[in-house]
Design a protein around this motif. Sequence first.
Motif, PDB file in Angstrom:
ATOM      1  N   LYS A 187       1.411  -1.321   0.379  1.00 41.50           N
ATOM      2  CA  LYS A 187       0.268  -0.203  -0.001  1.00 41.50           C
ATOM      3  C   LYS A 187       0.626   0.843  -0.235  1.00 41.50           C
ATOM      4  CE  LYS A 187      -3.483  -2.787   2.845  1.00 41.50           C
ATOM      5  NZ  LYS A 187      -3.948  -3.203   3.934  1.00 41.50           N
ATOM      6  N   VAL A 188       0.984   1.718  -0.780  1.00 38.73           N
ATOM      7  CA  VAL A 188       1.911   2.877  -1.283  1.00 38.73           C
ATOM      8  C   VAL A 188       1.303   3.980  -1.298  1.00 38.73           C
ATOM      9  CG1 VAL A 188       3.484   3.994  -2.818  1.00 38.73           C
ATOM     10  CG2 VAL A 188       2.876   1.743  -3.442  1.00 38.73           C
ATOM     11  N   VAL A 189       1.661   4.872   0.031  1.00 39.45           N
ATOM     12  CA  VAL A 189       1.616   6.354  -0.352  1.00 39.45           C
ATOM     13  C   VAL A 189       2.687   7.468  -0.463  1.00 39.45           C
ATOM     14  CG1 VAL A 189       0.988   8.045   1.657  1.00 39.45           C
ATOM     15  CG2 VAL A 189       0.382   5.450   2.141  1.00 39.45           C
ATOM     16  N   LEU A 190       2.357   7.790  -1.574  1.00 41.89           N
ATOM     17  CA  LEU A 190       3.406   8.186  -2.695  1.00 41.89           C
ATOM     18  C   LEU A 190       3.148  10.238  -1.857  1.00 41.89           C
ATOM     19  CD1 LEU A 190       5.828   8.762  -4.253  1.00 41.89           C
ATOM     20  CD2 LEU A 190       3.997   9.035  -6.322  1.00 41.89           C
ATOM     21  N   ILE A 191       4.731  10.413  -1.651  1.00 47.56           N
ATOM     22  CA  ILE A 191       3.903  12.455  -1.072  1.00 47.56           C
ATOM     23  C   ILE A 191       5.156  12.615  -1.649  1.00 47.56           C
ATOM     24  CG2 ILE A 191       4.986  13.514   0.908  1.00 47.56           C
ATOM     25  CD1 ILE A 191       5.169  11.952   2.869  1.00 47.56           C
ATOM     26  N   SER A 192       4.548  13.735  -3.211  1.00 45.07           N
ATOM     27  CA  SER A 192       5.190  14.266  -3.611  1.00 45.07           C
ATOM     28  C   SER A 192       4.740  15.174  -4.321  1.00 45.07           C
ATOM     29  CB  SER A 192       5.112  13.067  -5.227  1.00 45.07           C
ATOM     30  OG  SER A 192       3.611  12.511  -5.887  1.00 45.07           O
ATOM     31  N   SER A 193       4.742  15.996  -6.024  1.00 42.84           N
ATOM     32  CA  SER A 193       4.344  16.888  -6.710  1.00 42.84           C
ATOM     33  C   SER A 193       3.694  16.372  -7.525  1.00 42.84           C
ATOM     34  CB  SER A 193       5.122  18.266  -6.836  1.00 42.84           C
ATOM     35  OG  SER A 193       6.812  17.552  -7.992  1.00 42.84           O
TER      36      SER A 193
END
Length: 242
Positions: A187-193
């Motif tokens: 379960k990938v939580v991606l913090i990005s723009s």
Amino acid sequence: MGKDNYIIHTLVPKDTAYIVDVEKEVKTILGKPLSTNTLKSMINKDEKIEIIVSDTTRSWIKSDKFRIHFVGGEFEKDWLKGYNYIRSIYSESIQSEEDIIIAPAGGYPKDINLYQTIKTMDDALYGGKENEVLILLSECLDGLSGGEFLDWFKYRTLEGMENALKDNFTVSGYAAYKTVYTAKYRKVVLISSLDDELVGNFNMIPCHDLDGAIRIAYNLCNYEESKITLMPYGENTLPISL
């Protein structure tokens, strides 16, 4: 954050290693060539460098900032020496696979796009169990990447991509495969723009700050006591289960 009980482990690489060819540098400093294959040099000429030549099949370049190891000779035996050396630097033993992994991609330019982020994604896979939560921090200022990497997403299933790779393996294809694989089994939580909808198209959960990502992770875990692993050098750390 919704839970008061948690256990945090931190994994960091033991050292930083680069595989380089220093034939020109050795000739300049020692006045004689080093017996090794020709690779691109990554030496910082402003640093004080110590070169030790022990024999024709093994050499080191050492400085305060990095360590380099060369192996050569009989293919299988000396390849294994190099493998074990790199593993001793980059791998970290873990007692158990954790519920939550927090791993930054390493900053610019290692997080310049999603394609570059696969290095951290791939390492983080080995630190947790199936369906664990992976909080991945990667700015992705240049978006996803382009060209061949994106072309591989024309395959609608992981199995289709895998079969295509078996027929025609490429690094870009492998990176695309591991992106899809990670999103399927973690379960990938991606913090990005990146745009939230775009992140969702990769079966990842978009987020824009670490506090929010941790709250999402706790809600996804459903464990009374969550185990967390921090991988501050995620692109250079390979967890090894004992």
